[in-house]
Design a protein around this motif. Structure first.
Motif, short mmCIF file in Angstrom:
data_model
loop_
_atom_site.label_atom_id
_atom_site.label_comp_id
_atom_site.label_asym_id
_atom_site.label_seq_id
_atom_site.Cartn_x
_atom_site.Cartn_y
_atom_site.Cartn_z
N ALA A 5 0.84 -1.20 0.00
CA ALA A 5 0.00 0.00 0.00
C ALA A 5 0.87 1.25 0.00
O ALA A 5 1.96 1.26 0.58
CB ALA A 5 -0.91 0.03 1.23
N ILE A 6 0.39 2.31 -0.66
CA ILE A 6 0.96 3.66 -0.55
C ILE A 6 -0.22 4.61 -0.48
O ILE A 6 -1.01 4.70 -1.42
CB ILE A 6 1.85 4.05 -1.75
CG1 ILE A 6 2.88 2.98 -2.07
CG2 ILE A 6 2.56 5.37 -1.47
CD1 ILE A 6 3.74 3.31 -3.29
N GLU A 7 -0.37 5.31 0.64
CA GLU A 7 -1.49 6.23 0.83
C GLU A 7 -0.97 7.60 1.24
O GLU A 7 0.11 7.72 1.84
CB GLU A 7 -2.44 5.71 1.92
CG GLU A 7 -3.14 4.41 1.56
CD GLU A 7 -4.21 4.57 0.49
OE1 GLU A 7 -4.71 5.71 0.32
OE2 GLU A 7 -4.56 3.57 -0.17
N ALA A 76 -3.71 2.82 4.69
CA ALA A 76 -2.71 1.89 4.15
C ALA A 76 -2.93 0.48 4.69
O ALA A 76 -2.82 -0.51 3.96
CB ALA A 76 -1.31 2.39 4.49
N SER A 80 -3.79 -2.71 2.37
CA SER A 80 -2.84 -3.82 2.33
C SER A 80 -3.47 -5.16 2.69
O SER A 80 -2.90 -6.21 2.39
CB SER A 80 -1.70 -3.55 3.32
OG SER A 80 -2.15 -3.64 4.67
N THR A 185 2.14 10.67 4.49
CA THR A 185 2.04 9.44 3.71
C THR A 185 2.30 8.22 4.58
O THR A 185 2.93 8.31 5.63
CB THR A 185 3.03 9.41 2.53
OG1 THR A 185 4.36 9.17 3.01
CG2 THR A 185 2.99 10.70 1.72
N THR A 187 3.34 4.00 3.77
CA THR A 187 3.71 2.96 2.81
C THR A 187 3.91 1.66 3.56
O THR A 187 4.53 1.65 4.62
CB THR A 187 5.01 3.34 2.08
OG1 THR A 187 4.87 4.63 1.48
CG2 THR A 187 5.36 2.31 1.01
N SER A 319 1.57 7.46 -4.86
CA SER A 319 0.20 7.18 -4.44
C SER A 319 -0.80 7.71 -5.47
O SER A 319 -1.76 7.02 -5.84
CB SER A 319 -0.06 7.83 -3.07
OG SER A 319 -1.39 7.67 -2.66
#
Length: 354
Positions: A5-7, A76, A80, A185, A187, A319
């Protein structure tokens, strides 16, 4: 290494160039002459034009950096498919922080409920997130940790923005402040089990020129006592005031980043599908792309969308690229950054997602 995940999260207050210029006029009209004020406004507009600055996001009253980062972290985790207890390492990489100690990572370990995770900070100015990828990849390769979360909360604009100039001489190290935006962010990474060949592996390279450390810095309250007279402007600064000799920093940093790229054939020969750079300036990004012979259509020029979000700029861009369908499984990704220090950073990998 696999990206689960990258948010990212932006604060709610949208700040335009016109808003910034209005604040500059208000802060300086009492002690600068009309001619000096006109010169300052002309120079600021030129700075915005060369950098590509149009808008930045700042926290509104009542919004906190920890809330923004926690929001990104929770999203995230949801993206994920992991539970909070599945994370066994948290790395905090933001320059923005509320305490000198303990590690800011401990705050987010607690707020996100990562009860089984250990946590520490990685601090290397705008290159911090790429440094964290390098560290995380090493840990994942050895099996020391299974699932790693990287968090930053670059939300210091209200602390570092100073609209007032005491004199025109300050402009050289003052104007980059006006291009700072805020973002957080999160990750989440895990080991990639699909193969270990060179194309899929993560590779990074860093170079640092410490003698240029006075081109960009944020002083602490004890700056003068700690460093003495090493920096000429030291006695004129207040704690947490962002100091950046933007033109000199960009000239030196971009030149060294291009040399760094050219010196390592594996990066030049990589032929990336997407290139993400630190969004300090779209003008500087275009210079690097042209000097390195990189296809400009593959480079994301994101400064115009949210200004300079410091160590959050590369993960924010990734993202957004994921959400927009531009970044997909199997894409070859190149990361590039020149940051305060001066440090240049390069990383390449094949993107694998959840």
């Amino acid at each position: 290494m696999k990206f689960l995940a990258i948010e990212h999260s932006f604060p709610s207050r949208r700040v335009t160039n016109d808003h910034v210029l209005k604040k500059v006029r208000e802060a300086n009209s009492a002690h600068l002459t009309a001619a000096e004020l006109a010169t300052v406004e002309e120079l600021v507009r030129a700075c915005f034009a060369s950098s590509g600055t149009t808008v930045r996001y700042h926290r509104a009253a009542g919004e906190s950096a920890s809330e923004l980062a926690t929001d990104a972290g929770r999203r995230a985790l949801d993206a994920s498919g992991l539970d909070a207890l599945d994370i066994d390492l948290l790395l905090y990489v933001g320059i923005g922080r509320g305490v000198a100690e303990p590690a800011s990572a401990t705050t987010f370990q607690d707020l996100l409920g990562l009860r089984r995770a250990t946590a520490f900070d990685i601090l290397d100015a705008c290159a911090s997130w790429i440094r964290a990828l390098h560290v995380a990849d090493a840990f994942l390769r050895t099996g020391a940790y299974r699932n790693i979360m990287i968090v930053n909360a670059e939300c210091n604009a209200s602390d570092i923005y100073r609209y007032e100039l005491r004199s025109l001489e300050e402009f050289a190290h003052w104007h980059p402040t006006l291009t700072i935006g805020e973002a957080a962010t999160a990750t989440i990474l895990t080991a990639h089990r699909g193969g270990a060949d060179e194309e899929e592996g993560f590779e990074a390279s860093f170079r640092t020129w410490g003698e240029k450390r006075d081109l960009c810095f944020v002083p602490m309250a004890n700056f003068d006592a700690y460093f003495g007279k090493e920096v000429d402007v030291a006695g004129t600064l207040r704690p947490l005031q962002f100091v950046s000799f933007g033109l000199s920093l960009m000239e030196f940093g971009t030149r060294k980043l291009v040399e760094h790229y050219r010196d390592l054939p594996q990066f030049e020969e990589f032929k990336a599908d997407l290139v993400f750079g630190h969004s300090a300036s779209d003008g500087a990004g275009r210079h690097v792309v042209e000097a390195c012979g990189i296809d400009a259509d593959k480079y994301r020029f994101d400064h115009r969308h949210h200004a300079n979000t410091v160590s959050a700029s590369v993960p924010v861009s990734m993202s957004e690229a994921l959400k927009g369908g531009e970044l997909a499984e199997g894409d070859r990704v190149l990361l590039m950054a020149a940051s305060a220090g001066v440090t240049t950073a390069l990383a390449k990998f094949t993107y694998h997602g959840r």
